[in-house]
Enzyme design. Structure first.
Site, PDB file in Angstrom:
ATOM      1  N   LYS A   1     -21.693  16.198  -4.057  1.00  0.00           N
ATOM      2  CA  LYS A   1     -21.868  17.005  -3.141  1.00  0.00           C
ATOM      3  C   LYS A   1     -21.896  18.100  -3.461  1.00  0.00           C
ATOM      4  O   LYS A   1     -21.415  19.501  -2.668  1.00  0.00           O
ATOM      5  CB  LYS A   1     -20.374  17.139  -2.474  1.00  0.00           C
ATOM      6  CG  LYS A   1     -20.783  15.756  -1.362  1.00  0.00           C
ATOM      7  CD  LYS A   1     -19.634  15.560   0.813  1.00  0.00           C
ATOM      8  CE  LYS A   1     -19.919  14.712   1.467  1.00  0.00           C
ATOM      9  NZ  LYS A   1     -20.014  13.195   0.671  1.00  0.00           N
TER      10      LYS A   1
ATOM     11  N   GLU B   1     -15.783  21.907   6.675  1.00  0.00           N
ATOM     12  CA  GLU B   1     -15.196  20.765   7.329  1.00  0.00           C
ATOM     13  C   GLU B   1     -15.235  19.510   6.380  1.00  0.00           C
ATOM     14  O   GLU B   1     -16.198  19.651   5.445  1.00  0.00           O
ATOM     15  CB  GLU B   1     -15.861  20.832   9.096  1.00  0.00           C
ATOM     16  CG  GLU B   1     -17.489  19.677   8.278  1.00  0.00           C
ATOM     17  CD  GLU B   1     -18.185  20.320   7.750  1.00  0.00           C
ATOM     18  OE1 GLU B   1     -18.372  21.386   7.833  1.00  0.00           O
ATOM     19  OE2 GLU B   1     -18.750  20.244   7.356  1.00  0.00           O
TER      20      GLU B   1
ATOM     21  N   SER C   1     -24.402   7.741  -5.625  1.00  0.00           N
ATOM     22  CA  SER C   1     -23.979   9.456  -4.542  1.00  0.00           C
ATOM     23  C   SER C   1     -22.956   9.857  -4.956  1.00  0.00           C
ATOM     24  O   SER C   1     -22.439  10.660  -5.386  1.00  0.00           O
ATOM     25  CB  SER C   1     -24.057   9.141  -3.481  1.00  0.00           C
ATOM     26  OG  SER C   1     -23.690   7.996  -2.725  1.00  0.00           O
TER      27      SER C   1
HETATM   28  C1  LIG Z   1     -20.336  12.269   1.653  1.00  0.00           C
HETATM   29  C2  LIG Z   1     -21.119  11.059   0.692  1.00  0.00           C
HETATM   30  C3  LIG Z   1     -21.879  10.651   0.888  1.00  0.00           C
HETATM   31  C4  LIG Z   1     -22.925  10.735   2.448  1.00  0.00           C
HETATM   32  O1  LIG Z   1     -23.338  11.935   2.693  1.00  0.00           O
HETATM   33  P1  LIG Z   1     -24.560  11.942   2.617  1.00  0.00           P
HETATM   34  O2  LIG Z   1     -24.746  13.417   3.285  1.00  0.00           O
HETATM   35  O3  LIG Z   1     -25.674  11.034   3.677  1.00  0.00           O
HETATM   36  O4  LIG Z   1     -25.081  12.388   0.811  1.00  0.00           O
HETATM   37  C5  LIG Z   1     -22.632   9.448   0.201  1.00  0.00           C
HETATM   38  N1  LIG Z   1     -22.344   9.341  -0.868  1.00  0.00           N
HETATM   39  C6  LIG Z   1     -21.097   9.885  -0.603  1.00  0.00           C
HETATM   40  C7  LIG Z   1     -20.137   9.361  -2.714  1.00  0.00           C
HETATM   41  C8  LIG Z   1     -19.958  11.023  -0.115  1.00  0.00           C
HETATM   42  O5  LIG Z   1     -19.486  11.435  -1.010  1.00  0.00           O
END
Ligand SMILES: *Cc1c(COP(=O)(O)O)cnc(C)c1O
Length: 622
Positions: A308, A330, A601
């Site tokens: 993010k 948000e 992610s």
């Molecule tokens: C917020 C988040 C997601 C999901 O958001 P996307 O916009 O679909 O990427 C996925 N993995 C993590 C670690 C997150 O913090």
């Protein structure tokens, strides 16, 4: 003097261009960017009394003036450069076009030197001119513009997409392809190529080779070409009151992002603050468990613990360059709030995070993190006191304070241009992964990519570099919660009829809703996947069949999380665990010897409480 000559660059560029026959084509008199003719201040006198407005609107000049404008360079100020350049280069290039085209037809790859050739290519209808400035005697082999050595923003260079023209920004990928094909040629086209004295060419190629080692900038064409529509999805469905700030953003984001000032600052922060490039890790034990060779793209190692930050930092910088003093955002689980608070602390921007009251209680630790970094957390007390209520409050704030305030959206969602902006800032994931994979796997492409899909930003960031590669299969993984039939899930691409195309918070895409269009309740153990809508580009990729979407339940995700933790010593975020669980399913369909990339992610620290609750019974030692 030969017009076309073969040059021996193998000594200097053996590594990057092995086996390629390199030709150079001189375009004498087509133009010179060596300074003299184009230096506006040096030639000011020659332009006094010229009707600038008439020149700017002249059909042969207007397109170039527009390029300048888009790049944030005032064409009125630089008009002499533009006009001079056009008059000298364009006309002469046109005369040479048949010949240029003839030569271009004989090679597989073309690199263009100098701005001048851009005009030539444009006139020739050859697509996608990109610069490799071979002119310099000094070290500044930046792409150059009409103003001597002023770097041209990358967005300016990429007119249209092309497979043939090598770009400084995509050269690394294409060179891999080119060099695997032993018949490939590389044509260096430009007016300033030396008469068989190839020293500058060598130096340029060496420098390019060096630069390639630093990684390329994500291609800006991915930004320019995106939205507002992704077939039937996307758009910009906003109340009239939101129209001024959204229009302002739409007008300015491309220009700012394409500017050299923005690119330099953003790239530098990605490297030194976020810690990019994040590694691409071959996980051998996990590979053995699931039966395919698996690489993880390690967004868990980015600052603040997830992907993010790439987007939060990019947009915070955009806000600053738009002159906004205040950022609002948000957040649901708090991850986007944390990333935004960090970016704003770094850049010295006032920051307000809207968060549902219930989410604030569930994610108390993230509330503390956000506050520690100097941001204010405002509780959304309406509705279900969760993410969508926080978004509603943030939008109300935006309407009221649009002059000073930037709304920093956290996923590839919302009204245009947000899906395009977020995709662009996350495309660094795919660009890096593609290069890293090629370096580790002898120039090859992966067979498949797997990423979890909440709004879809980490997935589209990874996919973006591979969408045009039909041999790379794309898999997005949604959260099945307790199963589709229970109604407690976040499957937007399900078969049960609970999700249809609809408009929510600014864009059209698949939305979980009831028969009357009331937004459905969602559930996932991964807070980041717990959202009723999926980003519009994913809707397009799904409808067109380019990407496949599957799902993983709470239990499957938890098992995958435990597996990776145990066999690799990497604790993934619960969201990322869905990608791992999806990959286990995907692996069963892939052929022997397949190689995949899973987007990790984020890291699991934030989820330890949930994980502990759900696993304590079986794990607590007696
Ligand atoms: C917020 C988040 C997601 C999901 O958001 P996307 O916009 O679909 O990427 C996925 N993995 C993590 C670690 C997150 O913090």
């Amino acid at each position: 003097m030969n017009e076309i000559f073969e040059i021996d660059v193998s000594a200097a560029a053996r590594v990057q261009f092995p086996g390629a026959r390199v030709l150079a084509m001189r375009l004498p008199g087509v133009g010179s960017v060596d300074g003299a003719g184009l230096d506006w201040s040096a030639n000011r006198a020659a332009w006094t009394g010229v009707d600038k407005d008439a020149l700017l609107t002249h059909p042969s000049i207007a397109p170039y003036a527009n390029y300048y404008q888009r790049a944030g360079i005032n064409p009125r100020k630089h008009l002499p450069s533009v006009a001079n350049f056009i008059h000298r280069a364009f006309g002469r290039a046109q005369a040479r076009l048949p010949r240029i085209n003839e030569v271009v037809d004989t090679v597989n790859w073309v690199a263009v030197s100098t701005m001048t050739s851009l005009g030539a290519f444009d006139a020739a209808g050859i697509e996608g001119p990109v610069l490799l400035d071979l002119s310099g005697e000094d070290e500044s082999y930046e792409p150059v513009g009409g103003q001597g050595r002023e770097p041209l923003p990358a967005g300016l260079l990429v007119l249209r997409d092309s497979k043939k023209v090598l770009s400084l920004f995509s050269i690394r990928d294409t060179v891999h392809t080119a060099t695997r094909d032993s018949t490939s040629d590389l044509l260096l086209l430009g007016c300033v190529l030396p008469p068989l004295d190839s020293t500058p060419v060598r130096a340029a190629l060496q420098l390019v080779a060096q630069r390639l080692g630093d990684g390329r900038s994500p291609a800006l064409e991915t930004l320019a070409g995106q939205g507002p529509w992704f077939d039937d999805h996307g758009g910009c469905f906003i109340a009239e009151t939101l129209s001024p700030p959204v229009s302002e953003l739409t007008e300015r984001y491309q220009q700012i992002i394409a500017s050299a000032a923005f690119q330099q600052r953003y790239r530098s922060l990605l490297k030194h603050y976020v810690g990019r490039a994040t590694p691409l890790t071959l996980v051998e034990n996990f590979s053995r468990e699931i039966g395919v060779k698996t690489y993880l793209k390690r967004e868990d190692l980015a600052h603040t613990g997830a992907h993010k930050i790439n987007n939060a930092l990019g947009q915070a910088l955009l806000a600053q360059m738009m002159g906004k003093r205040r950022v609002i955002a948000e957040t649901g689980a708090g991850q986007h709030g944390v990333a935004t608070a960090a970016a704003c602390a770094l850049l010295g921007i006032e920051c307000v995070i809207y968060m549902g009251l219930r989410d604030m209680q569930r994610q108390a630790l993230n509330v503390q993190r956000i506050r520690l970094m100097g941001a204010r957390v405002v509780a959304a007390t309406g509705g279900t006191q969760t993410l969508k209520d926080a978004i509603n409050d943030a939008l109300r704030d935006w309407v009221a304070n649009a002059d000073t305030t930037y709304y920093l959206l956290g996923s590839a969602l919302g009204p245009h241009p947000y899906p395009a902006i977020v995709r662009y800032f996350q495309s660094v994931i795919g660009d890096e992964a593609r290069q890293q994979f090629a370096a580790l796997e002898d120039g090859a492409l992966p067979d498949a990519l797997v990423a979890c899909v909440g709004g879809g930003s980490n997935a589209i960031g990874l996919f973006s570099a591979f969408i045009e590669e039909p041999d790379v299969q794309l898999f997005g993984v949604e959260a099945a919660g307790q199963g589709e039939s229970t109604g407690n899930h976040s499957i937007r691409f399900g078969q049960g009829g609970q999700s249809r195309s609809g408009v929510l918070q600014g864009c059209r895409s698949y939305v979980l809703q009831d028969a009357n269009g009331q937004i459905g309740e969602t559930h996932s153990i991964a807070p980041g996947l717990d959202y009723p809508m999926v980003g519009p580009e994913h809707a397009q990729l799904r409808d067109s069949g380019r990407a496949n979407y599957l799902w993983a339940s709470d239990d499957e995700a938890l098992q995958a999380l435990q597996l990776l933790s145990r066999c690799e010593g990497i604790i993934p975020a619960l969201e990322s665990a869905h990608a791992l669980a999806g990959a286990i399913k995907v692996a069963r369909q892939l052929p022997q010897g397949a190689r995949i990339i899973i987007n990790l992610s984020g890291r699991g620290d934030k989820d330890m409480q949930t994980i502990a609750q759900l696993t304590s019974a079986e794990e607590v030692p007696q």
